[in-house]
Design an enzyme around this catalytic site. Structure first.
Site: not given
Ligand code: UDX
Length: 452
Positions: A30, A151-153, A204, A270, A337
Site C-alpha cells: 500500500d 472477486e465475489f466477496l 462478475k 458494488c 457508500r
Molecule cells: C455484493 C455481492 O453480494 C458480492 O458477491 C460482490 O462481490 C460485491 O457486491 P455487498 O456489496 O457486500 O456484496 O452486498 P450484499 O450483501 O450483496 O448486499 C447488497 C445490497 O443488497 C444491500 O443494499 C443489501 O441491503 C441488499 N441485500 C443484501 C438484501 O436486500 N438482502 C440480502 O439478503 C442481502
C-alpha cells in the site's frame, strides 16, 4: 507461491489473508505509510469481521508481510494482483485511473527474464483486460502474462467468502497464467472456472446484476401490492420462498431468497456501481439495457416512496422531527457508500424535516456526511433518536431495530408513526402503532407467517 498484492483496501486485504492462509507467501503493498503501519499491527482501515484476527495471525507467522515498497514486492513475486478501486465516473462508466496507475507502477518493474502473472482483481467491464491491460503488459520491459480474476466477496462475510469461495473464476488467453492460477487456487478446493477474459469480466457483473434485479423485482411487486386492498407483500414473498426451486439442501431456503424481499432499496460499493457500468457497456454495444435501466430506476425511487409516506401521514414535513434508524447500506457493516439512507435523509431535509439519525456502527460516517447541516443531528442511541419524534423511518435491518416494542415507540415518540423500510417490526408488535411497511396495500396486515 509468492504473491504481491497491490492495494490493501477491502479486496486486497481479504485476498491477501485468504491466499496466505492457504499456504502462499503474500506481500501486501500500500502506498500509504499509515495504512502499512496499521496493517503490520493487524489493524485493517475498515471494519470486517475476522480480518484483524487473520491479519495478526498471518503476519506473526511471517506468511503475510506488508510494505510500501512496490518494486521490491513485485520483484520477489510470481503473481501480482491488482486490487485497487474502480469507482464510477459521472456517466456511470468505471474510472480506470487507479488501475492504470497501479499497472504502470508494476510493469515498470523487473526485467530479469522471469515471467510473472499480472492478475486484475479489481472489477472491470468486459473488454478491459484484453483492450487496456494486455497491450500495456506486452510493451513492458519485463515478461508478463495477464489474467483477470474477479472477486465475489460480501462485506461482513468477506473473510469467510475469501477463505472458502463457492467458485473461482479467471479469464486469460495465456497458458502460463492459467497454469499459475490453477496451482494457486488448487488448495481452496472450490470449482475453478477458466474462461476468456471478457467472459470472466461478464460473470462478475452478471452476478451482481442478478442480485440487484431480484431486489428491484421484489420492489416492483411491492408497488403493485400497495395498490391492492388487503395485500401485504411479505405474505406474497413468504409463499414464493417456499417454492422448492428456491430451496437448498435439506429444504431450507437458499440464501439467494434473502434478495427476494421488498424494501427501501439496495446500496453498497458494488451493486449500484456495477449495474450502472453494465448498462453503459450495453449501450456502447448498441444494446438498449431496458431491464438494467428499470432496476436502477426502481431502486432510485425507493427513497421518495419512504418520504412520501411520512409526508402524507403527517400532512407535511416542515419542522417535523423524524427519526431515521440505520445509515449503513446493510447491517453488520459501517459502510455507507450508496446507502439508501442518504437520499432518504437528504429528501427529508429538503421537505423541511428535522432528522435524527442513529446507526450502531456508522456514527462517524453520519457526522462526516452532514457536518454543516443544522437539520440533521446524529443520535447517541435508538431512544435518543426516537425521543419526541413525529415519525420514525426504519432503513437498515440491524437486529436491534427489530425488537423495538410498541410500548417503547409509544413511550418515546410524540406520535408512534412507524414507516418500516425493511419489514422489520414483527406483526405482534405492530398493534398500537400507526405502522406501515413497504408493500402494504390499504388495510393490509401481515399474517403471522409473512411478517418477519
Ligand atoms: C455484493 C455481492 O453480494 C458480492 O458477491 C460482490 O462481490 C460485491 O457486491 P455487498 O456489496 O457486500 O456484496 O452486498 P450484499 O450483501 O450483496 O448486499 C447488497 C445490497 O443488497 C444491500 O443494499 C443489501 O441491503 C441488499 N441485500 C443484501 C438484501 O436486500 N438482502 C440480502 O439478503 C442481502
Amino acid at each position: 507461491m509468492k504473491v504481491a498484492i497491490i492495494g490493501s483496501g477491502y479486496v486486497g486485504c481479504v485476498t491477501g489473508v485468504s491466499l496466505a492462509a492457504h499456504g502462499h507467501r503474500v506481500t501486501l503493498v500500500d502506498s500509504s505509510i499509515e495504512v502499512v503501519a496499521a496493517l503490520r499491527r493487524g489493524h485493517a482501515p475498515f471494519h470486517e469481521p475476522g480480518l484483524t484476527e487473520a491479519l495478526t495471525d498471518l503476519t506473526s507467522r511471517g506468511a503475510l508481510t506488508v510494505t510500501d515498497d512496490l518494486a521490491a514486492a513485485v520483484s520477489d513475486s510470481e503473481l501480482v494482483f491488482i486490487c485497487v478501486g474502480t469507482p464510477s465516473s459521472a456517466d456511470g462508466s468505471i474510472d480506470l485511473t487507479q488501475v492504470r496507475g497501479a499497472v504502470a507502477a508494476v510493469l515498470a518493474g523487473p526485467d530479469d527474464g522471469q515471467t510473472r502473472v499480472l492478475v486484475l482483481k479489481s472489477t472491470v467491464v468486459p473488454g478491459t483486460t484484453l483492450d487496456h491491460i494486455g497491450p500495456l503488459a506486452d510493451s513492458a520491459p519485463g515478461r508478463w502474462s495477464v489474467a483477470v480474476n474477479p472477486e465475489f466477496l460480501r462485506e461482513g462475510q468477506a473473510v469467510n467468502d475469501g477463505m472458502a469461495p463457492d467458485r473461482i473464476v479467471y479469464g486469460s488467453e495465456s497458458e502460463e497464467a492459467a497454469r499459475a492460477l490453477e496451482a494457486l487456487y488448487e488448495p481452496f478446493g472450490a470449482p475453478i472456472i477458466g474462461v476468456s477474459p471478457p467472459t470472466a469480466e461478464l460473470i462478475k457483473y452478471t452476478s451482481n446484476a442478478l442480485l440487484a434485479t431480484l431486489i428491484s423485482f421484489s420492489n416492483e411487486i411491492a408497488n403493485i401490492a400497495e395498490a391492492l386492498p388487503g395485500v401485504a407483500v411479505e405474505d406474497v414473498f413468504h409463499a414464493i420462498h417456499l417454492d422448492r426451486r428456491l430451496r437448498g439442501a435439506g429444504g431450507h431456503p437458499a440464501p439467494i431468497v434473502s434478495y427476494l424481499v421488498a424494501g427501501c432499496g439496495f446500496g453498497g460499493s458494488c451493486l449500484p456501481k456495477d449495474i450502472a457500468a453494465l448498462g453503459r457497456l450495453a449501450a456502447s454495444c448498441g444494446i438498449e439495457p431496458n431491464l438494467l435501466t428499470a432496476v436502477e430506476e426502481l431502486n432510485a425511487s425507493r427513497a421518495d416512496r419512504m418520504i412520501q409516506e411520512a409526508e402524507s401521514r403527517l400532512g407535511g414535513l416542515t419542522s417535523r422531527r423524524i427519526a431515521v434508524l440505520g445509515l449503513a447500506f446493510k447491517p453488520d457493516t459501517d459502510d455507507v457508500r450508496a446507502s439508501p439512507a442518504i437520499p432518504i435523509v437528504n429528501g427529508l431535509v429538503r421537505h423541511g424535516a428535522l432528522v435524527h439519525i442513529f446507526d450502531p456502527a456508522a456514527r462517524e460516517q453520519a457526522l462526516r456526511l452532514w457536518p454543516d447541516e443544522p437539520a440533521v443531528s446524529v443520535a447517541e442511541s435508538v431512544n435518543d433518536a426516537l425521543r419526541d419524534a413525529d415519525a420514525v423511518l426504519l432503513v437498515t435491518s440491524w437486529p436491534e431495530f427489530r425488537h423495538i416494542s410498541a410500548e417503547r415507540f409509544n413511550a418515546l415518540m410524540r406520535t408512534p408513526i412507524v414507516i418500516d423500510g425493511r419489514g422489520m417490526t414483527p406483526p405482534a408488535e405492530r398493534q398500537g402503532l400507526q405502522y406501515w411497511a413497504i408493500g402494504y396495500g390499504p388495510g393490509a396486515q401481515a399474517s403471522d407467517q409473512g411478517g418477519h
